[in-house]
Design a protein around this motif. Structure first.
Motif, PDB file in Angstrom:
ATOM      1  N   LEU A   1       0.847  -1.180   0.000  1.00  0.00           N
ATOM      2  CA  LEU A   1       0.000   0.000   0.000  1.00  0.00           C
ATOM      3  C   LEU A   1       0.886   1.235   0.000  1.00  0.00           C
ATOM      4  CD1 LEU A   1      -2.609  -1.047   2.717  1.00  0.00           C
ATOM      5  CD2 LEU A   1      -3.078  -0.757   0.265  1.00  0.00           C
ATOM      6  N   SER A   2       0.494   2.238  -0.750  1.00  0.00           N
ATOM      7  CA  SER A   2       1.186   3.523  -0.707  1.00  0.00           C
ATOM      8  C   SER A   2       0.525   4.393   0.360  1.00  0.00           C
ATOM      9  CB  SER A   2       1.117   4.221  -2.068  1.00  0.00           C
ATOM     10  OG  SER A   2       1.874   3.521  -3.021  1.00  0.00           O
ATOM     11  N   VAL A   3       1.337   5.209   1.016  1.00  0.00           N
ATOM     12  CA  VAL A   3       0.854   6.029   2.122  1.00  0.00           C
ATOM     13  C   VAL A   3       1.061   7.499   1.791  1.00  0.00           C
ATOM     14  CG1 VAL A   3       1.079   6.543   4.590  1.00  0.00           C
ATOM     15  CG2 VAL A   3       1.383   4.188   3.773  1.00  0.00           C
ATOM     16  N   LEU A   4       0.046   8.296   2.036  1.00  0.00           N
ATOM     17  CA  LEU A   4       0.139   9.755   1.966  1.00  0.00           C
ATOM     18  C   LEU A   4      -0.056  10.304   3.370  1.00  0.00           C
ATOM     19  CD1 LEU A   4      -1.876  11.079  -1.132  1.00  0.00           C
ATOM     20  CD2 LEU A   4       0.565  11.270  -0.712  1.00  0.00           C
ATOM     21  N   VAL A   5       0.685  11.339   3.702  1.00  0.00           N
ATOM     22  CA  VAL A   5       0.563  11.974   5.016  1.00  0.00           C
ATOM     23  C   VAL A   5      -0.195  13.288   4.852  1.00  0.00           C
ATOM     24  CG1 VAL A   5       1.783  12.808   7.053  1.00  0.00           C
ATOM     25  CG2 VAL A   5       2.771  10.957   5.669  1.00  0.00           C
ATOM     26  N   VAL A   6      -1.267  13.436   5.614  1.00  0.00           N
ATOM     27  CA  VAL A   6      -1.991  14.714   5.652  1.00  0.00           C
ATOM     28  C   VAL A   6      -1.293  15.588   6.688  1.00  0.00           C
ATOM     29  CG1 VAL A   6      -4.198  15.851   6.049  1.00  0.00           C
ATOM     30  CG2 VAL A   6      -4.133  13.555   5.039  1.00  0.00           C
ATOM     31  N   ARG A   7      -0.868  16.790   6.268  1.00  0.00           N
ATOM     32  CA  ARG A   7      -0.058  17.641   7.132  1.00  0.00           C
ATOM     33  C   ARG A   7      -0.705  19.007   7.345  1.00  0.00           C
ATOM     34  NH1 ARG A   7       4.800  15.390   8.083  1.00  0.00           N
ATOM     35  NH2 ARG A   7       5.479  13.720   6.687  1.00  0.00           N
ATOM     36  N   SER A   8      -0.331  19.630   8.441  1.00  0.00           N
ATOM     37  CA  SER A   8      -0.883  20.941   8.765  1.00  0.00           C
ATOM     38  C   SER A   8      -0.321  22.020   7.846  1.00  0.00           C
ATOM     39  CB  SER A   8      -0.564  21.312  10.210  1.00  0.00           C
ATOM     40  OG  SER A   8      -0.888  22.671  10.448  1.00  0.00           O
ATOM     41  N   PRO A   9      -1.203  22.884   7.287  1.00  0.00           N
ATOM     42  CA  PRO A   9      -0.711  24.035   6.539  1.00  0.00           C
ATOM     43  C   PRO A   9      -0.436  25.236   7.435  1.00  0.00           C
ATOM     44  CG  PRO A   9      -3.089  23.933   6.355  1.00  0.00           C
ATOM     45  CD  PRO A   9      -2.673  22.752   7.209  1.00  0.00           C
ATOM     46  N   HIS A  10      -0.645  25.069   8.752  1.00  0.00           N
ATOM     47  CA  HIS A  10      -0.541  26.187   9.694  1.00  0.00           C
ATOM     48  C   HIS A  10       0.551  25.927  10.727  1.00  0.00           C
ATOM     49  CE1 HIS A  10      -4.304  27.556   7.992  1.00  0.00           C
ATOM     50  NE2 HIS A  10      -4.888  26.418   8.325  1.00  0.00           N
ATOM     51  N   TYR A  11       1.116  27.010  11.277  1.00  0.00           N
ATOM     52  CA  TYR A  11       2.102  26.904  12.352  1.00  0.00           C
ATOM     53  C   TYR A  11       1.476  26.416  13.662  1.00  0.00           C
ATOM     54  CZ  TYR A  11       5.222  29.760   9.413  1.00  0.00           C
ATOM     55  OH  TYR A  11       5.997  30.234   8.400  1.00  0.00           O
ATOM     56  N   HIS A  12       0.246  26.827  13.908  1.00  0.00           N
ATOM     57  CA  HIS A  12      -0.435  26.481  15.157  1.00  0.00           C
ATOM     58  C   HIS A  12      -1.928  26.505  14.864  1.00  0.00           C
ATOM     59  CE1 HIS A  12      -1.359  27.478  19.659  1.00  0.00           C
ATOM     60  NE2 HIS A  12      -1.404  26.171  19.428  1.00  0.00           N
ATOM     61  N   ALA A  13      -2.601  25.404  15.090  1.00  0.00           N
ATOM     62  CA  ALA A  13      -4.019  25.354  14.740  1.00  0.00           C
ATOM     63  C   ALA A  13      -4.684  24.178  15.432  1.00  0.00           C
ATOM     64  CB  ALA A  13      -4.202  25.239  13.226  1.00  0.00           C
ATOM     65  N   GLY A  14      -5.977  24.327  15.678  1.00  0.00           N
ATOM     66  CA  GLY A  14      -6.807  23.202  16.064  1.00  0.00           C
ATOM     67  C   GLY A  14      -7.403  22.587  14.810  1.00  0.00           C
ATOM     68  N   PHE A  15      -7.805  21.318  14.910  1.00  0.00           N
ATOM     69  CA  PHE A  15      -8.413  20.692  13.743  1.00  0.00           C
ATOM     70  C   PHE A  15      -9.436  19.652  14.179  1.00  0.00           C
ATOM     71  CE2 PHE A  15      -4.715  18.046  14.704  1.00  0.00           C
ATOM     72  CZ  PHE A  15      -5.195  16.744  14.586  1.00  0.00           C
ATOM     73  N   ALA A  16     -10.342  19.348  13.282  1.00  0.00           N
ATOM     74  CA  ALA A  16     -11.351  18.320  13.511  1.00  0.00           C
ATOM     75  C   ALA A  16     -11.610  17.593  12.202  1.00  0.00           C
ATOM     76  CB  ALA A  16     -12.643  18.941  14.046  1.00  0.00           C
TER      77      ALA A  16
ATOM     78  N   ALA B   1       0.963  -0.848   8.312  1.00  0.00           N
ATOM     79  CA  ALA B   1       1.209  -2.279   8.141  1.00  0.00           C
ATOM     80  C   ALA B   1       0.503  -3.091   9.224  1.00  0.00           C
ATOM     81  CB  ALA B   1       2.715  -2.551   8.157  1.00  0.00           C
ATOM     82  N   MET B   2       0.541  -2.610  10.466  1.00  0.00           N
ATOM     83  CA  MET B   2      -0.130  -3.316  11.558  1.00  0.00           C
ATOM     84  C   MET B   2      -1.641  -3.342  11.372  1.00  0.00           C
ATOM     85  SD  MET B   2       1.947  -1.992  14.934  1.00  0.00           S
ATOM     86  CE  MET B   2       0.745  -2.730  16.052  1.00  0.00           C
ATOM     87  N   LYS B   3      -2.207  -2.237  10.927  1.00  0.00           N
ATOM     88  CA  LYS B   3      -3.663  -2.124  10.840  1.00  0.00           C
ATOM     89  C   LYS B   3      -4.247  -2.840   9.629  1.00  0.00           C
ATOM     90  CE  LYS B   3      -4.545   0.420  14.486  1.00  0.00           C
ATOM     91  NZ  LYS B   3      -5.459  -0.028  15.561  1.00  0.00           N
ATOM     92  N   THR B   4      -3.500  -2.915   8.542  1.00  0.00           N
ATOM     93  CA  THR B   4      -4.042  -3.499   7.316  1.00  0.00           C
ATOM     94  C   THR B   4      -3.555  -4.904   7.038  1.00  0.00           C
ATOM     95  OG1 THR B   4      -2.264  -2.638   5.916  1.00  0.00           O
ATOM     96  CG2 THR B   4      -4.175  -1.199   6.288  1.00  0.00           C
ATOM     97  N   GLY B   5      -2.412  -5.291   7.625  1.00  0.00           N
ATOM     98  CA  GLY B   5      -1.821  -6.571   7.291  1.00  0.00           C
ATOM     99  C   GLY B   5      -1.105  -6.575   5.958  1.00  0.00           C
ATOM    100  N   ARG B   6      -1.023  -5.408   5.321  1.00  0.00           N
ATOM    101  CA  ARG B   6      -0.342  -5.270   4.033  1.00  0.00           C
ATOM    102  C   ARG B   6       0.972  -4.531   4.237  1.00  0.00           C
ATOM    103  NH1 ARG B   6      -3.958  -4.335  -0.376  1.00  0.00           N
ATOM    104  NH2 ARG B   6      -2.108  -3.765  -1.602  1.00  0.00           N
ATOM    105  N   PRO B   7       1.986  -4.790   3.418  1.00  0.00           N
ATOM    106  CA  PRO B   7       3.157  -3.914   3.435  1.00  0.00           C
ATOM    107  C   PRO B   7       2.730  -2.483   3.132  1.00  0.00           C
ATOM    108  CG  PRO B   7       3.574  -5.883   2.119  1.00  0.00           C
ATOM    109  CD  PRO B   7       2.116  -5.881   2.426  1.00  0.00           C
ATOM    110  N   ALA B   8       3.409  -1.526   3.748  1.00  0.00           N
ATOM    111  CA  ALA B   8       3.069  -0.113   3.569  1.00  0.00           C
ATOM    112  C   ALA B   8       4.333   0.651   3.211  1.00  0.00           C
ATOM    113  CB  ALA B   8       2.452   0.452   4.844  1.00  0.00           C
ATOM    114  N   ALA B   9       4.267   1.449   2.148  1.00  0.00           N
ATOM    115  CA  ALA B   9       5.452   2.137   1.632  1.00  0.00           C
ATOM    116  C   ALA B   9       5.205   3.634   1.564  1.00  0.00           C
ATOM    117  CB  ALA B   9       5.812   1.608   0.245  1.00  0.00           C
ATOM    118  N   LEU B  10       6.261   4.406   1.829  1.00  0.00           N
ATOM    119  CA  LEU B  10       6.140   5.861   1.827  1.00  0.00           C
ATOM    120  C   LEU B  10       7.494   6.466   1.466  1.00  0.00           C
ATOM    121  CD1 LEU B  10       4.791   8.601   2.498  1.00  0.00           C
ATOM    122  CD2 LEU B  10       5.226   8.125   4.915  1.00  0.00           C
ATOM    123  N   ALA B  11       7.485   7.393   0.539  1.00  0.00           N
ATOM    124  CA  ALA B  11       8.662   8.201   0.235  1.00  0.00           C
ATOM    125  C   ALA B  11       8.256   9.657   0.346  1.00  0.00           C
ATOM    126  CB  ALA B  11       9.185   7.894  -1.167  1.00  0.00           C
TER     127      ALA B  11
END
Length: 523
Positions: free
Chosen positions: A214-229, A436-446
């Motif tokens: 599985l390929s992994v994407l990381v969702v990241r903050s566009p802000h220096y300091h923020a709350g999120f939901a 990898a733990m949650k899906t049982g599949r190899p997980a890759a990220l660059a």
């Protein structure tokens, strides 16, 4: 909790909505045909479709030159070339420079020690090959001009330039034998990992992803300091074919906190409800490779509430400044202190004194290889294969975050394409481990270059001032030093910096009267 699409965890290749084309061309003398979107980067086609991972990806912007290949004999950045444009063309990668043997140029690189970490080496070899085919005995200026589009962070370029200029001396190859036992002193052996670094077979963090990962994407903050939901993650997963799941801090089974110096550890692997830095990871999206390549995160269900922030130590330590960590008053992480003798008295009696203030910016370590790796479950043991400078620290922090005994986490270091201290902290290890733990599949990220620069450790910005006194003969009699070091939102190596700078601030000089204080301040 994790949002896993039923039936997706073991699915085949996702159906992509992107139009594909059959593209035929030649690679290293062999005819190939691929079915890919016409605008797919040639670098991705070579690496992902043809598994020619000798071509490296450092920036995807044509800046570093690590992906240099020859197209009909001319060097180009493969990350800037759309696949459709090489239809009918002849492409040469580092794997094809000598048909399985060492070219004179590759032998010269080994002889000169021109390949160090090795991540830029394929691009340099390919660019130099194009030069030498036109001009077998180039001048230094011609060599520098030909290699100017390929960046290296290890060598200082001198050995590389010399290796190219003297390649013609190595037409008969090179002696790869190591010195006999008892005769190593004074010998100049070829580095043990030299051959795979010049022929393109060395495996770095992103070079050996399993085809079913599985390929992994990381969702990241566009802000220096923020709350999120988060919004409706289930519905979002359902609406995106090929997405296997979304994972948040709520899915982390262990202690969501890491840091290279245990007592100061304070950084979450995935933020919980608010972020303290721009680029902080808040969620992971895992899916089939094609689905992730085509994924647009603009509709990802997350809402942000921007909060006040401070970027400079002088703001962070001012009276009334909001605390970045509630248990660290005045936003002080820690301080270091060294004292000897009576520096004030020494300065008052000095024949001459000099005072100065110095500010430094943060320094990006700028290794050519962004962080990359993959993780998989081997029975009940999590295995993480990734570029790193510190596998044992990776193991301990990954185990803590994922709630595993340390003997159930195995870190397998790949070749590391530069690090210079910034690949000591964990980065993607607990993230791909979680998937990898949650899906049982190899997980890759660059990581992309932007991700690497915004989310990993930097050299501390500093504001420093000092006064030094000397006697009439010019011998130092005393010194007072004070420095504020911007340690950012999290501790990382802040305690080391705050404590080590006062030890070293006097340089190599005997200083009988000395006081130095260093402060690591959160911003």
């Amino acid at each position: 909790m994790s949002m896993v699409h039923p039936g997706m965890a073991q699915s085949g290749v996702a159906q992509s909505g992107i139009e594909r084309a059959d593209i035929a061309f030649e690679v290293n003398g062999a005819a190939v045909r691929v079915s890919v979107p016409p605008v797919r980067r040639l670098s991705q086609v070579l690496r992902d479709e043809l598994r020619l991972t000798g071509t490296k990806v450092g920036c995807d912007a044509g800046d570093c030159g690590a992906c240099t290949v020859l197209v009909d004999g001319d060097p180009v950045c493969a990350c800037l070339v759309p696949a459709a444009s090489v239809t009918g063309a002849s492409v040469t990668t580092v794997e094809g420079l000598a048909n399985g043997r060492l070219s004179a140029l590759q032998a010269s690189f080994l002889d000169h020690g021109a390949a160090q970490c090795g991540i830029c080496t394929p691009g340099l070899l390919v660019a130099a090959t194009a030069l030498l085919e036109r001009n077998p005995t180039p001048s230094e200026a011609e060599t520098q001009d030909a290699l100017g589009g390929v960046l290296c962070r290890c060598t200082g370029y001198r050995k590389i330039v010399a290796a190219v200029m003297q390649a013609s001396r190595h037409m008969n190859g090179i002696d790869l034998r190591q010195p006999d036992v008892g005769h190593a002193v004074g010998a100049s052996p070829i580095r043990l990992d030299g051959v795979p670094k010049v022929n393109g077979t060395e495996k770095f963090g992103g070079d050996s992803f399993p085809v079913d990962a599985l390929s992994v994407l990381v969702v990241r903050s566009p802000h220096y300091h923020a709350g999120f939901a988060f919004g409706d993650l289930d519905a979002w997963v359902e609406a995106h074919p090929g997405i296997a799941g979304v994972f948040t801090a709520a899915d982390i089974p262990g202690k969501n906190c890491f840091g290279v110096i245990g007592p100061f550890a304070d950084q979450p692997a995935l933020a919980e409800g608010f972020v303290r830095l721009r680029g902080e990871a808040v969620a992971l999206v895992a899916g089939e490779r094609e689905a992730i390549l085509d994924l647009d995160l603009t509709d990802f269900p997350i809402s942000w509430t921007e909060l006040p922030h401070v970027l400079q130590p002088r703001e962070a330590k001012a009276d009334g400044a909001a605390l970045i960590h509630q248990h660290r008053p005045a936003n002080l992480l820690t301080s270091g202190y060294v004292e000897r003798g009576d520096p004030e008295e020494a300065l008052a009696g000095a024949a001459a004194t000099v005072s100065g203030a110095i500010e430094t910016s943060f320094v990006e370590h700028a290794y050519i290889e962004p962080e990359a790796g993959y993780a998989y479950m081997d029975g009940d043991t999590l295995v993480v294969v990734a570029c790193t400078q510190a596998p044992y620290m990776d193991r301990d922090d990954t185990a803590k975050v994922l709630g595993l005994p340390v003997d159930k986490v195995r870190i397998v270091p790949t070749a590391t394409g530069g690090g210079f201290g910034s690949k000591l902290d964990v980065s993607l290890q607990p993230l791909i481990g979680l998937v990898a733990m949650k899906t049982g599949r190899p997980a890759a990220l660059a990581y992309t270059r932007n991700e690497s620069m915004m989310s990993t450790t930097k050299r501390h910005p500093a504001e420093m001032k000092a006064t030094i006194g000397a006697d009439a003969e010019g011998r130092i009699t005393g010194m007072v030093f004070e420095g504020d070091f911007n340690t950012g939102a999290y501790a990382s190596w802040g305690p080391t910096v705050a404590n080590r700078v006062p030890v070293h601030a006097s340089g190599p000089y005997a200083t009988p009267n000395y006081r130095a204080t260093g402060y690591a301040i959160h911003t």
